[in-house]
Design a protein around this motif. Sequence first.
Motif, short mmCIF file in Angstrom:
data_model
loop_
_atom_site.label_atom_id
_atom_site.label_comp_id
_atom_site.label_asym_id
_atom_site.label_seq_id
_atom_site.Cartn_x
_atom_site.Cartn_y
_atom_site.Cartn_z
N ASP A 376 -5.25 29.69 -3.82
CA ASP A 376 -6.40 30.21 -3.09
C ASP A 376 -7.49 29.14 -3.09
OD1 ASP A 376 -8.59 31.47 -2.13
OD2 ASP A 376 -8.49 33.21 -3.47
N ARG A 377 -7.67 28.51 -1.91
CA ARG A 377 -8.61 27.39 -1.85
C ARG A 377 -10.03 27.82 -1.52
NH1 ARG A 377 -5.00 23.08 -1.35
NH2 ARG A 377 -3.66 23.54 -3.10
N SER A 378 -10.41 28.97 -2.02
CA SER A 378 -11.80 29.38 -1.86
C SER A 378 -12.27 29.84 -3.23
CB SER A 378 -11.91 30.51 -0.85
OG SER A 378 -11.26 31.65 -1.34
N PRO A 379 -13.54 29.69 -3.51
CA PRO A 379 -14.00 29.98 -4.89
C PRO A 379 -14.24 31.45 -5.15
CG PRO A 379 -15.81 29.14 -3.57
CD PRO A 379 -14.61 29.10 -2.68
N ASN A 380 -14.30 32.28 -4.11
CA ASN A 380 -14.86 33.61 -4.37
C ASN A 380 -14.19 34.73 -3.57
OD1 ASN A 380 -16.66 35.16 -5.79
ND2 ASN A 380 -18.28 35.01 -4.26
N LEU A 381 -12.87 34.65 -3.43
CA LEU A 381 -12.18 35.75 -2.76
C LEU A 381 -12.30 37.03 -3.57
CD1 LEU A 381 -8.90 35.38 -0.85
CD2 LEU A 381 -9.30 37.44 -2.17
N ARG A 382 -12.24 36.89 -4.89
CA ARG A 382 -12.40 38.06 -5.76
C ARG A 382 -13.78 38.68 -5.56
NH1 ARG A 382 -8.01 35.94 -6.55
NH2 ARG A 382 -6.75 36.05 -8.43
#
Lengths: 565, 452
Positions: A376-382
């Motif tokens: 997951d190349r995004s910091p804040n999907l969670r």
Amino acid sequence: MISPSKDELVTITLNGVEVEVPNGINAVEAAALHGHEVPHYCYHPKLSVAGNCRMCLVEMGTPMRDRATGEAILEEDGRAKIGWVPKPVIGCATNVSEGMHLRTESDLVNECREGIMEFLLVNHPLDCPICDQAGECRLQEFATDYGRGYSRYVERKNVKPKRTRLGPRVTLDDERCILCSRCIRFSQEVAKDDVLGFVDRGSFSTLTCFPGKELSNNYSLNTVDICPVGALTSTDFRFKMRVWFLKETNSICSESSAGCNTTVSSREGIIQRITPRRNDLVNDTWMTDSGRELYKSVRAENRILRPSAGGKDLPLKDAISQVVDSLSGKRIAVVASCHSTVEEQVLTKRLIDSTNARTFLRGHFGEDDGILLSADRSPNLRGALVTGLIDQYPEDNLNSLNDALSRGEFDAVFVMNEDLVASGINEENLQNVTVVYLGTHSNSSSKHADVILPGLSVFEKGGSFINRSFIIQAFDKSVPGPAGLQSQVTVLAEIIKHLSEEDGTPSELDDIWGLVNNLEGSVLSSLLYSEVKKAVVQLDGSAWSHLNFVEQSALHYPPAMLAAK
Amino acid sequence: MSEQSPKERRIILKHTDDPAYSNRISSYLGVGGYENLKKAFGMKPEEVAEEVLKSGVRGRGGAGFPAGMKWKFLDRKSGKPIYLICNADESEPGTFKDRQIMYKDPHQLIEGMMIAAYAIGAKQAFIYIRAEFHEGARILNRAIDEAKAGGYCGENILGSEYSCDLVVHRGAGAYICGEETGLIESLEGKRPNPRIKPPYFPAVLGLYQCPTIVNNVETLCNVRHIVEMGGEEFSKIGKPNNTGTRIWCVSGQVMKPGYYEFECGALTLGQMIFDVCGGLRPGRTLKAVIPGGSSAKVLRADERFSGSLKDGTAFDWGLEDIPLDFDGPMAAGSMSGSGGIIVMDDTVDIVEAMANINAFYAHESCGQCTPCREGSLWMRKITQRMCSGGAREEDADLLLSVANQIEGRTICAFGEAAAWPTQSFVTKFKDDFIKKATDSQEERNPKSLQLI
């Protein structure tokens, strides 16, 4: 290494004082817990113990026992008789046990340190004035503590290669190398890319890459961080800046959902380098090379520096009113982002709710390297899940938005960060709708946008991200943003304020968290921003455990508490 | 040889110099070879180990640690395979005994090793032979083939269903490969950097992190004779705590240098030099002796050694009175080490001898840990300069200080090996070092740095 359980506490006598320390930790760590620094070079808490620098020599003794009966032998005054090991022992390979005596400050220990310091310096070039490590060099620091101040060495120093290219990002000065082997152990044990080794022997030992290999893995710059001297240098940072001029800020790497803790070093508002910051639950002391390059985007050519509408620059205030005008009463699609901070996502959600807009969000996925670059190349999907922006796991595109646009379901599209065309939106579909882009860099979205609102990069604002382990981590503003620009939360709050009749949409981070705390049933509801800033906070991610997260098992993932189940 | 000197008692080297005796198995079988292997196989492994313990045989590699005790430390509960390694990396300057055994009587070693392997329960044994012994490796390989063909080694030894393979591994050409844990690293195919102890004690975490016993060639040969005589009987040879015979390698300025096998403590250093080895060259006087290989502390000819032995008896020896066993040279402040006696007469320039030894240790330091790596080269540079006309009076103290900073602070015993010669040479021959400076041909640059 055989080490007993570290859960229980044992009592040891450290420099004559009885103290409690966890059982089985080594003498270096045990002494550090009670304020005694044991200098060391080769020992690194996250690598295997090599024991070769000999700087951490300490005196060690254990209670004597009668060989035949196994009973403790006592002194005349009733205290346990201590059998001191006749030679000093290395602290890094000495694990504490009940009743152990340690002396980290004694004449013998000081004498050992002075001796080792002298040996380390005899063939060292002493080129601190031109060395990048100066100012953060263990050799310099301990030379101040244990150096003679003059040299007894009148012979010729050894000559070794001065600028070896070990790989695309690392340059080696062999003369400065003290042969501690940290970089070799890191390559073998953490990066799993065994390319470094020593050739020749004795004092002529030289660090080098194996023939035909180079140090090119995505973790190569960690060798520079752990090098206690100026031998391994970052080709990027080399000769750029004296480290004592650098202002250091705690930050979080936004490269992937691993959420590496970082230190951003800047001078006069310009970022010079990014280095990892220790967090034993997330990234230990490592980070990727690619994550260190992210600061370059701050001053990239395609950075949006001014608000504009229809190709004309205008003041932010006017741009915002234009956005409000074009969105008011319209059927809006909001493209939210998993690159946004939790706080931005909270306000995005508020914008969506107050305008009855529909939410679209894409994920960014890539290869998982099993260490600190997650799929997951995004910091804040969670964060998007936790703030309620989405309840399904996102696709790697915006095809559903494209279909909706084809059907003419929207009048306006409000885009945060995303590149619409690259996300699968047909350019023709953007002709008939109003596009508002709130982002940091120009892309196809900004090209088609009617109004462009510039935002601040992750280095220019504070906020928090939730990483792959559902650990929420706050970061600080490292450098000021471009002149006249406001943070995304300020812009969002302003838009919401004008677009809806609701009052009191806050734009300060603490106040946004006040908003979050009122959310019923949210895993964030009992948290304060000040708490998040202070410590690692593990959120309860069980509500989303049914989702098919793309991350594969990696360093500290799944987290120990989940893996145990 | 004068009459008062005791005669050699050859046990290990009994047949080696017999012109009719070859290193082939036929010769060995002709003198009762492999009979003791049969005898050992008639005993339980622990009984064999018990005999070795009872014999009190001490390691012949240098440290003199009791071999039976070493075997007792073996971790038998781990469930991991146990390995036996013969340390045949004989590379201590002044030592050349193991070479004689391997070249001239390889089957004796193989028999000793198979008995030892049986006693400790090893299924795989190695002979780690010094790289320079090309011929030795060839001889051993041929001997192993012969032994395997005869059923004395390899699969199903002597029909006992006990199997132990034996492999000759050629060393990596470095002194440090003879250090127990360095040897193990080298055998694993790595750089022979000695391991830290704790935790890597070979008897627990040795070769491939499995329990491992490393014994010297001469020690393993002794195992064969212990089985033959019984531990009790063997322990009667020599002196208490110094049992068996020792092969002494005498080199230097004596008339008859060579290897001589004597019962431990049967003769003194003086008898060895002046009787056994035919004394010094005509007109020369004795200056110094290194009693146990180059890393042992040097003994000065006119020194007196006094004190009391472990058993309480007081002694007051001159150099010539030191008994040749384990404890004698130890009591004199040095060690019997690997048995390499290096004799120096009055023609020897002590500083140059020192420079020679330092050059060896600087060249052979593995470079892993700081004190030995930097200290050994520093000492070499100092003594080399001293011998090239650049000696300074303060160099003696500097050398001693550098050596003191090495001793006891390194990963392996190489640190002591590098430091002891310097410590002893400088302390005992300080005048020679000072004289070197005052005789120096080179004018001292008055602006050069002064040492404090």
